[in-house]
Design a protein around this motif. Sequence first.
Motif, PDB file in Angstrom:
ATOM      1  N   LEU A 118       3.417  -4.414  -4.912  1.00 17.83           N
ATOM      2  CA  LEU A 118       4.749  -3.835  -5.112  1.00 17.83           C
ATOM      3  C   LEU A 118       5.682  -4.843  -5.774  1.00 17.83           C
ATOM      4  O   LEU A 118       6.509  -4.473  -6.627  1.00 17.83           O
ATOM      5  CB  LEU A 118       5.331  -3.391  -3.761  1.00 17.83           C
ATOM      6  CG  LEU A 118       4.672  -2.176  -3.103  1.00 17.83           C
ATOM      7  CD1 LEU A 118       5.196  -1.990  -1.684  1.00 17.83           C
ATOM      8  CD2 LEU A 118       4.915  -0.916  -3.927  1.00 17.83           C
ATOM      9  N   ASN A 121       4.789  -5.186  -9.407  1.00 18.17           N
ATOM     10  CA  ASN A 121       5.086  -3.981 -10.169  1.00 18.17           C
ATOM     11  C   ASN A 121       6.546  -3.899 -10.601  1.00 18.17           C
ATOM     12  O   ASN A 121       6.911  -3.058 -11.426  1.00 18.17           O
ATOM     13  CB  ASN A 121       4.732  -2.739  -9.333  1.00 18.17           C
ATOM     14  CG  ASN A 121       4.647  -1.493 -10.163  1.00 18.17           C
ATOM     15  OD1 ASN A 121       4.088  -1.482 -11.261  1.00 18.17           O
ATOM     16  ND2 ASN A 121       5.201  -0.402  -9.663  1.00 18.17           N
ATOM     17  N   LEU A 206      -0.450   1.665  -8.658  1.00 17.98           N
ATOM     18  CA  LEU A 206       1.006   1.805  -8.710  1.00 17.98           C
ATOM     19  C   LEU A 206       1.490   2.109 -10.120  1.00 17.98           C
ATOM     20  O   LEU A 206       2.431   2.893 -10.317  1.00 17.98           O
ATOM     21  CB  LEU A 206       1.668   0.519  -8.208  1.00 17.98           C
ATOM     22  CG  LEU A 206       1.614   0.261  -6.699  1.00 17.98           C
ATOM     23  CD1 LEU A 206       2.142  -1.135  -6.386  1.00 17.98           C
ATOM     24  CD2 LEU A 206       2.423   1.303  -5.940  1.00 17.98           C
ATOM     25  N   VAL A 209       1.242   5.847 -11.022  1.00 20.48           N
ATOM     26  CA  VAL A 209       2.048   6.849 -10.328  1.00 20.48           C
ATOM     27  C   VAL A 209       3.087   7.397 -11.302  1.00 20.48           C
ATOM     28  O   VAL A 209       3.827   6.616 -11.913  1.00 20.48           O
ATOM     29  CB  VAL A 209       2.738   6.241  -9.090  1.00 20.48           C
ATOM     30  CG1 VAL A 209       3.645   7.268  -8.426  1.00 20.48           C
ATOM     31  CG2 VAL A 209       1.700   5.727  -8.101  1.00 20.48           C
ATOM     32  N   THR A 211       6.302   8.440 -13.091  1.00 18.54           N
ATOM     33  CA  THR A 211       7.717   8.104 -12.855  1.00 18.54           C
ATOM     34  C   THR A 211       8.566   9.350 -12.644  1.00 18.54           C
ATOM     35  O   THR A 211       9.641   9.269 -12.037  1.00 18.54           O
ATOM     36  CB  THR A 211       8.257   7.302 -14.043  1.00 18.54           C
ATOM     37  OG1 THR A 211       8.071   8.057 -15.255  1.00 18.54           O
ATOM     38  CG2 THR A 211       7.528   5.957 -14.166  1.00 18.54           C
ATOM     39  N   HIS A 214       9.210   9.956  -8.972  1.00 22.27           N
ATOM     40  CA  HIS A 214      10.245   9.085  -8.396  1.00 22.27           C
ATOM     41  C   HIS A 214      11.636   9.525  -8.836  1.00 22.27           C
ATOM     42  O   HIS A 214      12.585   9.505  -8.039  1.00 22.27           O
ATOM     43  CB  HIS A 214       9.988   7.638  -8.819  1.00 22.27           C
ATOM     44  CG  HIS A 214       8.866   6.988  -8.074  1.00 22.27           C
ATOM     45  ND1 HIS A 214       9.014   6.471  -6.808  1.00 22.27           N
ATOM     46  CD2 HIS A 214       7.575   6.773  -8.414  1.00 22.27           C
ATOM     47  CE1 HIS A 214       7.865   5.951  -6.398  1.00 22.27           C
ATOM     48  NE2 HIS A 214       6.968   6.128  -7.363  1.00 22.27           N
ATOM     49  N   ARG A 227      10.958   7.374  -0.965  1.00 17.86           N
ATOM     50  CA  ARG A 227      10.158   7.534  -2.192  1.00 17.86           C
ATOM     51  C   ARG A 227       8.810   6.842  -2.047  1.00 17.86           C
ATOM     52  O   ARG A 227       7.789   7.371  -2.493  1.00 17.86           O
ATOM     53  CB  ARG A 227      10.922   6.962  -3.390  1.00 17.86           C
ATOM     54  CG  ARG A 227      12.156   7.755  -3.772  1.00 17.86           C
ATOM     55  CD  ARG A 227      12.585   7.434  -5.199  1.00 17.86           C
ATOM     56  NE  ARG A 227      12.810   6.008  -5.402  1.00 17.86           N
ATOM     57  CZ  ARG A 227      13.962   5.400  -5.220  1.00 17.86           C
ATOM     58  NH1 ARG A 227      15.011   6.090  -4.795  1.00 17.86           N
ATOM     59  NH2 ARG A 227      14.076   4.099  -5.449  1.00 17.86           N
ATOM     60  N   PHE A 228       8.830   5.669  -1.411  1.00 22.87           N
ATOM     61  CA  PHE A 228       7.555   4.974  -1.199  1.00 22.87           C
ATOM     62  C   PHE A 228       6.646   5.759  -0.258  1.00 22.87           C
ATOM     63  O   PHE A 228       5.440   5.888  -0.502  1.00 22.87           O
ATOM     64  CB  PHE A 228       7.826   3.577  -0.625  1.00 22.87           C
ATOM     65  CG  PHE A 228       6.594   2.861  -0.157  1.00 22.87           C
ATOM     66  CD1 PHE A 228       5.717   2.305  -1.068  1.00 22.87           C
ATOM     67  CD2 PHE A 228       6.299   2.755   1.204  1.00 22.87           C
ATOM     68  CE1 PHE A 228       4.569   1.644  -0.638  1.00 22.87           C
ATOM     69  CE2 PHE A 228       5.157   2.107   1.635  1.00 22.87           C
ATOM     70  CZ  PHE A 228       4.297   1.542   0.711  1.00 22.87           C
ATOM     71  N   THR A 232       4.776   7.401  -3.382  1.00 19.40           N
ATOM     72  CA  THR A 232       3.834   6.347  -3.769  1.00 19.40           C
ATOM     73  C   THR A 232       2.566   6.367  -2.925  1.00 19.40           C
ATOM     74  O   THR A 232       1.449   6.352  -3.467  1.00 19.40           O
ATOM     75  CB  THR A 232       4.512   4.973  -3.654  1.00 19.40           C
ATOM     76  OG1 THR A 232       5.711   4.971  -4.435  1.00 19.40           O
ATOM     77  CG2 THR A 232       3.592   3.877  -4.150  1.00 19.40           C
TER      78      THR A 232
END
Length: 318
Positions: A118, A121, A206, A209, A211, A214, A227-228, A232
């Motif tokens: 994370l 990223n 990651l 995923v 966008t 999100h 959101r995580f 995610t």
Amino acid sequence: MTSTLDSRPRAGTPTPTAPPKKRRRSRVGGGGGRDAWLLVLPALIPVLLFSVYPLAQGLLLGFTDSKAGLNATVSFNGVDNYTQLMGNELFWNSFRIGLIWAFGVTILQFFASLGLALLLNLDLKIRWIARTLALVPWAMPPVIIAIMWRLMLNPTYGPINEGMRAIGLPGDINWLGDFSTALPAVIVVGVWAGMPQTTITLLAGLQNVPTDLHEAASIDGAGAFKRFWHVTLPALRPIIVAITTLDLIWNFNSFALVYVLTAGGPGGQTMLPMLFAYNEAFRYGNFGYAAAMGNVMVVVIGIFLFFYLRSQARSRIS
């Protein structure tokens, strides 16, 4: 005079159609199965010679009384090795230690790698340096890692104890020689050594995923944690299942790292099953008995592999 065999079709009579022509089978795909085997054979031969054949030999050896010696005779003894193994408390204790080691390293390794992934990223200016440093343990052989950590954990001149003494903490801890700290210290080393591949795998997940998910969750008022948790993690679920299962198998099979660090000591506190089987075979010369231990570990690994393949099949179906 009109001919009775008029070849012209009459009104309202359907015109006969010619039968469809049979398509000729292409010669390229005619021997597809045979051609495929010929293409796979160069890669299949090393797998058979260096993986399948030794595995089969080890399975058969577990049912014999093979011992070290030039003129030692080998005979089939059925399940005698396994009967003796059932009452071997030292082996089952090493098996318990091996499970603690494998699950401890895998769980801690996953959480540490997820946090690092994370972090990597994020859009950091020195992200490339952090990614390079994260790969350093992956580029080092397990023996070198073990030697380096033995020096760091040295109770007399190790930098870890020196740092603890500098801040007023007890700095005389024998990390690898004390019964209470040997296994935790070895687990920490295992986590550090295995983090790179887990981190890179999670980082790749990651970055895949979408966008849009999100952004949509952010518009709906979801914070960073929500959101995580709701975007995610569900997207990473197939990757998490795959990498943790593979890490569990790899960690359970660990040998070189722990062997160089402690050789199973002190007093068997870090005696993993692989170390126990190694000592039985090459220190005491009981090859058949050690092979039986290996067969038990193959069964355990096969169970882990079964759950891994089943989870992969379910993820592909969903």
